[in-house]
Design an enzyme around this catalytic site. Structure first.
Site, PDB file in Angstrom:
ATOM      1  N   CYS A 267      21.053  93.010  68.319  1.00  0.00           N
ATOM      2  CA  CYS A 267      21.785  91.909  67.676  1.00  0.00           C
ATOM      3  C   CYS A 267      21.312  91.447  66.289  1.00  0.00           C
ATOM      4  O   CYS A 267      21.473  90.229  65.804  1.00  0.00           O
ATOM      5  CB  CYS A 267      21.221  90.503  68.629  1.00  0.00           C
ATOM      6  SG  CYS A 267      21.893  90.506  70.154  1.00  0.00           S
ATOM      7  N   ASP A 268      20.914  92.421  65.444  1.00  0.00           N
ATOM      8  CA  ASP A 268      20.581  91.944  63.990  1.00  0.00           C
ATOM      9  C   ASP A 268      21.025  93.099  63.106  1.00  0.00           C
ATOM     10  O   ASP A 268      20.375  93.585  62.199  1.00  0.00           O
ATOM     11  CB  ASP A 268      18.981  92.011  63.886  1.00  0.00           C
ATOM     12  CG  ASP A 268      18.552  90.910  62.704  1.00  0.00           C
ATOM     13  OD1 ASP A 268      19.520  90.244  62.143  1.00  0.00           O
ATOM     14  OD2 ASP A 268      17.484  91.247  62.426  1.00  0.00           O
ATOM     15  N   PRO A 269      22.417  93.238  62.885  1.00  0.00           N
ATOM     16  CA  PRO A 269      22.980  94.023  62.062  1.00  0.00           C
ATOM     17  C   PRO A 269      23.246  93.559  60.736  1.00  0.00           C
ATOM     18  O   PRO A 269      24.475  94.010  60.010  1.00  0.00           O
ATOM     19  CB  PRO A 269      24.305  94.411  62.781  1.00  0.00           C
ATOM     20  CG  PRO A 269      24.897  93.093  63.377  1.00  0.00           C
ATOM     21  CD  PRO A 269      23.606  92.501  64.009  1.00  0.00           C
ATOM     22  N   HIS A 270      22.363  92.905  60.110  1.00  0.00           N
ATOM     23  CA  HIS A 270      22.483  92.700  58.595  1.00  0.00           C
ATOM     24  C   HIS A 270      22.569  94.016  57.998  1.00  0.00           C
ATOM     25  O   HIS A 270      21.882  94.861  58.192  1.00  0.00           O
ATOM     26  CB  HIS A 270      21.518  91.484  58.267  1.00  0.00           C
ATOM     27  CG  HIS A 270      20.014  91.943  58.249  1.00  0.00           C
ATOM     28  ND1 HIS A 270      19.569  92.784  57.115  1.00  0.00           N
ATOM     29  CD2 HIS A 270      18.869  91.623  58.932  1.00  0.00           C
ATOM     30  CE1 HIS A 270      18.261  93.042  57.457  1.00  0.00           C
ATOM     31  NE2 HIS A 270      17.936  92.279  58.345  1.00  0.00           N
ATOM     32  N   ASN A 273      19.600  96.391  57.950  1.00  0.00           N
ATOM     33  CA  ASN A 273      19.233  97.186  59.118  1.00  0.00           C
ATOM     34  C   ASN A 273      20.336  98.187  59.434  1.00  0.00           C
ATOM     35  O   ASN A 273      19.953  98.831  60.221  1.00  0.00           O
ATOM     36  CB  ASN A 273      19.065  96.152  60.181  1.00  0.00           C
ATOM     37  CG  ASN A 273      17.985  95.403  60.424  1.00  0.00           C
ATOM     38  OD1 ASN A 273      16.849  95.728  59.547  1.00  0.00           O
ATOM     39  ND2 ASN A 273      17.956  94.315  61.066  1.00  0.00           N
TER      40      ASN A 273
END
Length: 482
Positions: A267-270, A273
């Site tokens: 849930c953190d595909p910035h 990452n």
């Protein structure tokens, strides 16, 4: 003018799920007093800047109107008036300074905002992108101290249970309290990394760093070192001979598999990452997935409703769009919900999101409506199931990557989503069926549906290729000759 600009500033906060304190009393034991004061002061300065700087710019004036120009690639760029742009830039720089000063959750917020190219003003995203790869770092002494404490003694250590974040999430405090402590537990992150690597092992383009368990604790995680360019760095990919369309397509495959088939979602595909790298020996491009602290586990019932909603969206089946949007808590705001999920206009949703590419005018419409409908967006986020909140964040970040790579107009992501939805629903139906005949029928229907998607994808490829143009011309000549 000032009112609309303030909505854009508010959107920057709402897009990341942040609620700036409201009327809730803040306990200094849960929130650093200095950081809270710094955040409140920054918010006040930004608000004052918008109100005072734009008060003399009347709505509809020449200064207010957007200026449009055509770049060399034919993509329409939209520039806001100089005065508004300057206020955006000053505000974005203040937000970046706040994130760097307060660190922690503020950094995560800034990283999220910096990835929303398709939604926020360019001044915000350009300024905050530096947090993806140049966030403030701990000193060597701080790192060595943690290593000495966790790896250098024969003692039991207290687990840090301080509640994060320094901001209160609009997407409910309960979610923050549940998820953020997991991100601070490095053993949990290591387990997630190994789980997702095993789950997605069929994708040979995916790389997940190996975990060295013998040298890891809750506060120290030692993993394989991997490097590459950020997934939204189009220039890096072009320089290194990496196909941006292939990367965008493969990233969509990864997340469709996680969301629709497995229900276990990174849930953190910035962009900080998700890295890309081309192997010099094989020439193959890889996607490197980092930071596995935060995953959303979807319940079976939620996952099936979400699958069926996306199937309805792709088929432009408005009755089913309304049905499954309501089942997911959207209520009468289901048109807004559909637009938020697809990042397309309601007109495009009705027409079919895979039928027409995203246009420059639609892009402007989406940005404008995001600010105009902020109260409704807030209401919607408070009504949907908690599982939906991190998926919306994930959707935002993926759309931002597609926007940066200029691949949002591609239909391939929707085709991959369709495949995963069909597989997921068929697997679920087979698991609930006690009849051999019924299970065989489900499998045959699944195979036929997947074949139809393959055929449609082949048609799209032929349509855009030289061979396709030759075939079409040949058939046309044959038709006229008869």
């Amino acid at each position: 003018m000032a009112k609309r600009a303030l909505k854009l500033a508010s959107l920057a906060a709402a897009a990341s799920g942040i609620y700036l304190y409201g009327n809730k009393f803040l306990d200094p034991n849960d929130f650093g007093v200095v950081r809270v004061g710094r955040a409140i002061a920054t918010t006040a300065v930004i608000t004052c800047d918008y109100l005072t700087s734009l008060r003399n710019v009347p709505y509809g004036s020449e200064e207010y109107d957007f200026l449009k120009s055509q770049d060399s690639r034919g993509r329409m760029e939209v520039y806001q008036c100089e005065m508004l742009s300057e206020v955006h830039l000053r505000s974005a720089e203040r937000l970046r300074e706040l994130c760097c000063a307060n660190r922690g959750t503020f950094i995560k917020v800034g990283q999220h905002l910096g990835a929303l190219d398709y939604l926020l003003p360019e001044e915000y995203t350009r300024t905050l992108k530096v947090l993806h790869s140049q966030a403030p770092q701990s000193t060597r002494q701080e790192i060595e101290q943690v290593i000495r404490e966790d790896l250098g003694k024969e003692v039991l250590l207290l687990i840090v249970k301080q509640i994060f974040p320094d901001f209160e999430f609009m997407w409910l405090v309960e979610e923050a309290k549940k998820n953020l402590p997991l991100e601070l537990d490095f053993l949990n992150e290591g387990r997630n990394a190994e789980k997702v690597a095993q789950m997605l092992k069929k994708f040979d383009f995916l790389k997940v760093p190996r975990i060295y368990w013998e040298l890891s604790t809750r506060r120290v995680l030692l993993m394989e070192f991997m490097e590459g360019g950020q997934v939204n760095d189009k220039a890096y990919m072009e320089k290194n001979g990496i196909d941006v369309n292939e990367i965008s397509r493969n990233l969509g495959k990864l997340y469709s598999e996680m969301i629709f088939v497995n229900g276990f979602v990174h849930c953190d595909p910035h962009p900080g990452n998700v890295l890309v790298k081309k192997c010099p020996d094989s020439g193959k491009a890889y996607i490197i997935l980092l930071d596995h602290g935060l995953y959303q586990v979807l319940s079976e019932s939620f996952r099936m409703d979400y699958c069926r909603l996306w199937q309805a969206l792709i088929k432009a089946d408005m009755k089913r769009v309304q049905k499954y949007s309501r089942r997911l808590g959207a209520g009468d705001l289901y048109p807004l919900f559909a637009c938020m999920l697809t990042a397309r206009s309601w007109e495009s949703v009705n027409r079919g999101i895979d039928q027409s590419p995203l246009s420059a005018s639609e892009d402007v419409e989406i940005r404008s409506n995001a600010a105009a409908y902020l109260p409704q967006i807030t209401q919607l986020l408070n009504n949907v199931p908690r599982q939906m909140l991190l998926l919306l964040k994930t959707n935002d970040l993926l759309r931002g990557i597609e926007s940066a790579l200029h691949t949002r107009a591609s239909a391939s992501s929707f085709l991959n989503m369709s495949r995963c939805c069909i597989r997921a629903v068929s697997t679920y139906q087979r698991s609930k069926s006690h009849s051999l005949y019924r299970r065989v029928h489900i499998s045959l229907t699944e195979a036929l549906s997947l074949w139809q998607i393959d055929l449609y994808e082949l048609f799209l490829w032929l349509k855009g290729s030289c061979l396709g143009n030759w075939v079409i011309a040949f058939l046309s000549r044959m038709h006229h000759s008869t």
